[in-house]
Scaffold this active site. Structure first.
Site, PDB file in Angstrom:
ATOM      1  N   GLU A  78       7.700   7.228  -8.885  1.00  0.00           N
ATOM      2  CA  GLU A  78       8.112   6.029  -9.629  1.00  0.00           C
ATOM      3  C   GLU A  78       9.630   5.942  -9.733  1.00  0.00           C
ATOM      4  O   GLU A  78      10.209   4.856  -9.650  1.00  0.00           O
ATOM      5  CB  GLU A  78       7.522   6.041 -11.055  1.00  0.00           C
ATOM      6  N   GLU A  85       0.673  -7.867  -6.035  1.00  0.00           N
ATOM      7  CA  GLU A  85       0.248  -7.662  -4.640  1.00  0.00           C
ATOM      8  C   GLU A  85      -0.288  -8.910  -3.956  1.00  0.00           C
ATOM      9  O   GLU A  85      -0.092  -9.089  -2.758  1.00  0.00           O
ATOM     10  CB  GLU A  85      -0.802  -6.547  -4.556  1.00  0.00           C
ATOM     11  N   GLU A 124      -8.738  -6.706 -11.804  1.00  0.00           N
ATOM     12  CA  GLU A 124      -8.185  -5.463 -11.268  1.00  0.00           C
ATOM     13  C   GLU A 124      -9.100  -4.804 -10.224  1.00  0.00           C
ATOM     14  O   GLU A 124      -8.645  -4.454  -9.141  1.00  0.00           O
ATOM     15  CB  GLU A 124      -7.939  -4.549 -12.473  1.00  0.00           C
ATOM     16  N   ASP A 153      -2.124   3.827  -0.705  1.00  0.00           N
ATOM     17  CA  ASP A 153      -1.340   2.612  -0.488  1.00  0.00           C
ATOM     18  C   ASP A 153       0.010   2.731   0.208  1.00  0.00           C
ATOM     19  O   ASP A 153       0.114   2.557   1.401  1.00  0.00           O
ATOM     20  CB  ASP A 153      -1.211   1.858  -1.824  1.00  0.00           C
TER      21      ASP A 153
END
Ligand SMILES: *[C@@H]1O[C@H](CO)[C@@H](O)[C@H](O)[C@H]1NC(C)=O
Ligand SMILES: *[C@@H]1O[C@H](CO)[C@@H](O)[C@H](O)[C@H]1NC(C)=O
Length: 610
Positions: free
Chosen positions: A190, A510, A444, A326
């Protein structure tokens, strides 16, 4: 809910066993009870940072004064030579009618207005904190307490032409100290994508040297997390013990995305500073992934959990392009673009990985209007009498919606139209899910029914109902209509959905990200209409007095949806940036000149000198 993770954080219901549960329980950014400023083991450079200038911290960062325990014997060097001219990504847009332009500019102005409203609230209520709490007006520090929203928003401010806000923000950001944190443990992933990525992109756009200096400070800090016997990073890292010079080892269970998403930021930083250490650090990881790519149970892909301590990247049995994996995949074609093809391994790894993913993970869902769309699910492998069997879980995740953009961009870059077409169908899949959901916002995580054939997929109501009952855990041959109808009512399932495991919408980017990329590649006007419908639905339903907030349940069909008082930095850093850019002139952040990191920070690509 569980804390964050994966490309864009947030772990949902993808339980992949106890190992992961263990990881996740450790992922919480625990508050640190001890002193805030790191007790650096090695002597600090004389004089405190404040002696030297008007409010800015000056180099060198104290992180560079730490003695490394595991020096590399020799540094890998970035290859010399001319970057290649890669295939063109963006469509050549013709002229635009005056009325189209009017509509587009009005929409763009609406996005900017929403951004400014949130920015002003952050500035007034949570300045220099990681996040504004958009319902209560409080603030939160979950990402090191280094102003995550501030740093994530810098390039958006620049792109939106908010120059005085940008200047004020840069001055504030230049004064952030990466020599102190209130957290006990930070996520190296992150910190890399939000802070290092944020500074690099803001530098690439503005040329303000203070931003490169900050990028280097973050890079110098993160580099210490790589000081392990095998030079694999400590993914969830305690900077306090590291600053005291304690020996470190990489962890046994790390997520693919956590260890595989450094190449864009680290290579860009090496290119901009001329210091090869970050390039060296990331190549050591990626070369290992390359070596093991064909040795996994689903050759071509890597499992979502890998062992960084032993460097076994091929043991586990769950394979996905979605949460937790991802950006590992996303960074392969994007790094190829960043370096102008000078590192062919990234292209090769990407082609091999997507070849497998197309075969196993992508599926066409059965939907009432029989639209030809794709989703990407999770594949688990088992061994049955010596043979590996792969089973698909037909699950759609909002987080996975970035995949459409990845396939389309990657397909352009490797010149494979099959991939571009897959990307288009994947992006259309997310648009479909937005439209099918009651508020116009995709939840989600939810399940669907995979078609038996990708070419022909007639809607079959009975089969859908059977799948609902089966997904709820009841496996009967005969259709139990009453049970199916009860589940549909109880879970408020639109036709095509068989379950909604996670009903939230957390201001994620996204879907609009893929719509934006597909628009730049295809110029399809319907994508602009879809983008606008998505923006209106999101802005309307997530709006608070102050800003916009994550929602608890997008499946509500009556009453106002509940808001969860959270506005992660990616709302301003990514979501609103992509909404703004889809309504910009196509040469604003041209995809033939820039490549976005996984936090929507655009970096300049290496291009052949003309
Ligand atoms: C920089 O930060 C220090 C404390 O960390 C503060 O005293 C100083 O006023 C800040 N300077 C600017 C320009 O914000
Ligand atoms: C394009 O991609 C598909 C799917 O990965 C693959 O089967 C095909 O061989 C590729 N085409 C070329 C020309 O490389």
């Amino acid at each position: 809910m569980m804390p964050s993770f994966g490309r864009r954080r947030t772990w949902t219901s993808l339980l992949v066993g106890l190992a992961l549960f263990f990881i996740l329980s450790r992922l919480r950014n625990l508050r640190y009870g001890g002193p805030d400023t790191f007790a650096f083991g090695a002597p600090a450079p004389s004089g405190s940072a404040h002696d030297k200038g008007p409010g800015y911290r000056h180099p060198p960062s104290r992180w560079t004064s730490l003695k490394l325990h595991y020096q590399v014997p020799s540094m890998r060097q970035f290859p010399k030579g001319q970057p290649l001219a890669l295939p063109k990504v963006q469509k050549s847009f013709g002229s635009e009618s005056a009325s189209d332009r009017d509509v587009r500019l009005r929409r763009q102005a609406a996005v900017k207005k929403t951004f400014l409203r949130c920015w002003d609230s952050y500035r007034a209520n949570a300045w220099l904190s990681d996040e504004l709490a958009p319902v209560t007006g409080g603030k939160r520090d979950l990402f090191g307490g280094w102003g995550a929203t501030l740093v994530d928003s810098l390039d958006t401010l620049w792109i939106m032409g908010l120059r005085s806000e940008f200047d004020e923000a840069v001055t504030a950001a230049a004064n952030i100290s990466f020599e102190t944190t209130s957290l006990h443990e930070i996520s190296v992933f992150e910190t890399n994508i939000r802070y290092l990525g944020g500074f690099l992109a803001a530098y690439d756009l503005s040329g303000d040297k203070r931003l490169l200096q900050k990028a280097k400070e973050v890079g110098d800090m993160l580099y210490i997390a790589f000081d392990t016997p095998n030079r694999m990073p400590v993914a969830r890292w305690n900077p306090h013990t590291a600053s005291r010079g304690q020996y470190q080892t990489a962890q046994d269970s790390v997520l693919l995305a956590e260890i595989g998403s450094f190449s864009l930021e680290f290579i860009r930083l090496s290119l901009l500073t001329g210091d090869p250490k970050w390039f060296d650090a990331v190549q050591r990881i990626m070369e290992e992934f390359e070596k093991q790519q064909q040795t996994t149970q689903l050759p071509g892909m890597w499992p979502v959990v890998v062992n960084a301590r032993t460097q076994a990247f091929n043991k586990h049995s769950d394979y996905t392009l979605g949460a937790m994996a991802d950006s590992m995949y996303e960074y392969l074609p994007k790094t190829h673009a960043l370096v102008g093809g000078l590192l062919p391994m990234y292209r090769d790894m990407y082609e091999a990985a997507m070849d497998t993913a197309i075969r196993y993970n992508l599926f066409r869902p059965m939907v009432p209007d029989e639209k030809d769309i794709l989703m990407s699910g999770m594949v688990s492998t088992t061994t049955e009498s010596g043979k590996i069997v792969a089973t698909l879980r037909p699950e759609a995740q909002h987080l996975s919606c970035f995949i459409g953009g990845m396939f389309a961009l990657g397909g352009k870059l490797i010149d494979n139209q099959t991939h571009v077409d897959k990307g288009e169908k994947l992006a259309d899949g997310c648009v479909w899910a937005y439209q099918a959901s009651p508020l116009g916002i995709m939840p989600e995580v939810f399940r669907m029914v995979p078609c038996k054939s990708a070419d022909n997929c007639p809607w079959n109501e009975e089969e859908w109902m059977k799948a609902i009952v089966k997904t709820a855990g009841q496996n009967t041959e005969k259709l139990d209509v009453a049970r199916a109808e009860a589940l549909i009512a109880q879970k408020r399932l639109p036709r095509g959905f068989t379950n909604v495991q996670d009903t939230r919408y957390i201001l994620r980017p996204e879907a609009i990200e893929s719509v934006f990329i597909l628009y730049r590649i295809t110029g399809r006007p319907d994508l602009l209409e879809s983008a606008w419908a998505m923006f209106e639905a999101i802005d309307l339903n997530t709006r608070t007095e102050l800003a916009n907030s994550a929602m608890g349940d997008v499946m509500v069909t009556d009453g106002k949806p509940s808001l969860s008082d959270s506005m992660e930095s990616f709302w301003l850093g990514e979501t609103l940036k992509y909404f703004y850019l889809v309504f910009s002139e196509p040469d604003v952040i041209d995809l033939d000149e820039y490549v976005f990191n996984t936090e929507a920070h655009p970096f300049k690509r290496l291009l052949p000198s003309s």
